[in-house]
Scaffold this active site. Structure first.
Site, short mmCIF file in Angstrom:
data_model
loop_
_atom_site.label_atom_id
_atom_site.label_comp_id
_atom_site.label_asym_id
_atom_site.label_seq_id
_atom_site.Cartn_x
_atom_site.Cartn_y
_atom_site.Cartn_z
N LYS A 198 0.65 11.95 5.21
CA LYS A 198 1.04 10.81 6.06
C LYS A 198 1.54 9.68 5.18
O LYS A 198 2.60 9.10 5.40
CB LYS A 198 -0.17 10.35 6.88
CG LYS A 198 0.08 9.11 7.69
CD LYS A 198 -0.81 7.91 7.48
CE LYS A 198 -2.03 7.94 6.71
NZ LYS A 198 -2.79 6.71 6.57
N LYS A 250 0.83 -1.22 0.00
CA LYS A 250 0.00 0.00 0.00
C LYS A 250 0.87 1.27 0.00
O LYS A 250 0.59 2.24 -0.70
CB LYS A 250 -0.91 -0.04 1.23
CG LYS A 250 -1.71 1.22 1.47
CD LYS A 250 -2.72 1.49 0.39
CE LYS A 250 -3.47 2.77 0.67
NZ LYS A 250 -4.25 3.20 -0.50
#
Ligand code: NAD
Length: 305
Positions: free
Chosen positions: A246, A171
């Protein structure tokens, strides 16, 4: 029908949990945000007053939380999942978090007698709503297989990635590419406009040409071209700049650990940081286009009326 506990009913988790309800499951959801709880409840999720209430008697528990710190708090905290769930419950974390936090959750879950998988997703809020997300699932083989049965109604693709934390690794790399693509799409879109091209004509070309990307097809940052784009809605968030920052930060940190130069990724992070510094952390990350077309209005300089 299974009983499913769901913690984190935000932009992604809200739609995902409702798709499990539509598939016939009994879903009990918890979120700290009353508005998120109310929206999920309107979709058939049963409101739980605490993590303990959400996980009680569940066959599986999903978590869809912003960052590693939230996932660690929800699983490991005094009132957390490991404290209150039965060890027969399969634990599935679909948040995008750092690999060290994911490893900590795998270790703590195993030590407490639970099966746990990391199962982050790709496909955006529109994919969450449509039930077409790609899940990348890391963990022990049997747990990954059992998790896939619950994941089915929310997904277009379920791809086992290997052992613990490999879902997060996949991811993080995917999203590094996504945000670089988003930045390049913003630059191409603004330049096309300044060269006199019609926005729809240019998009029609790029979407079937070598400039194509998921960001272009789903998040086109010019309004009135792609229905799923936040640009149509004054950049109300489908994926906040804070979370995009992030994710690219997770890639940069993983790159530092592995001696991998990410020159473009680091530059894109600086662009997100500029949006955050201008007061737009909570807006959609496709707002990056405003750094290209020059229309960014720092919140502290915005005209008052
Ligand atoms: P979001 O901020 O919209 O939702 C997160 C929810 O978690 C919020 O409603 C928040 O109130 C809740 N929450 C936080 N701490 C909690 C706690 N202790 N107990 C209960 N609830 C708590 O975020 P999102 O966009 O839904 O993203 C969730 C995760 O999925 C993130 O890791 C993100 O990076 C990832 N992701 C997002 C997208 C996207 O397009 N938005 C796509 C793929 C993956």
């Amino acid at each position: 029908m299974a009983v499913i506990g769901w913690i984190g009913l935000g932009n992604m988790g809200g739609h995902m949990s409702v798709n499990l309800v539509k598939a016939g499951h009994d879903v009990r959801g918890f979120d700290l945000n009353p508005a998120a709880l109310a929206a999920a409840e309107a979709g058939g999720v049963k409101r739980a007053a605490s993590i303990a209430e959400a996980v009680r008697g569940a066959d599986a528990v999903f978590t869809m939380l912003p960052k590693g710190e939230h996932a660690r708090a929800v699983y490991l905290g005094e009132d957390g999942v490991l404290k209150h769930a039965d060890t027969r419950t399969l634990l599935i974390d679909s948040s995008t978090i750092d690999i060290a936090s994911a490893q900590e959750l795998h270790d703590a879950a195993a030590a407490a007698g639970f099966r746990f998988v990391d199962a982050p997703v790709s496909g955006g809020m529109s994919g969450a709503e449509a039930g077409t997300l790609t899940f990348m699932v890391g963990g022990e083989e049997g747990a990954v297989k059992d998790a896939s049965d619950y994941i089915g109604p929310m997904s277009g693709n379920i791809i086992p990635t290997g052992g613990p934390t490999t879902g997060q690794a996949a991811k993080i790399c995917n999203n590094l590419m996504l945000f670089i693509n988003l930045a390049s799409t913003a630059e191409g879109a603004v330049l096309a406009d300044r060269l006199g091209l019609d926005k729809q004509v240019f998009w029609n070309i790029a979407s079937v040409s070598s400039g194509d990307s998921w960001a272009l097809r789903t998040w086109y940052p010019v309004p009135g071209v792609v229905p799923t784009a936040a640009s149509n809605n004054d950049f109300a968030p489908t994926f906040t700049t804070e979370l995009a920052n992030k994710d690219i930060g997770l890639a940069i940190s993983a790159a530092e650990d592995t001696g991998t130069p990410l020159e473009i990724g680091k530059h894109v992070q600086q662009l997100f940081q500029r949006l955050i510094d201008a007061g737009d952390a909570g807006k959609d990350c496709s707002m990056i286009i405003k750094l290209v077309d020059g229309s960014l209005q720092p919140a502290d300089q915005a005209p008052s009326n």
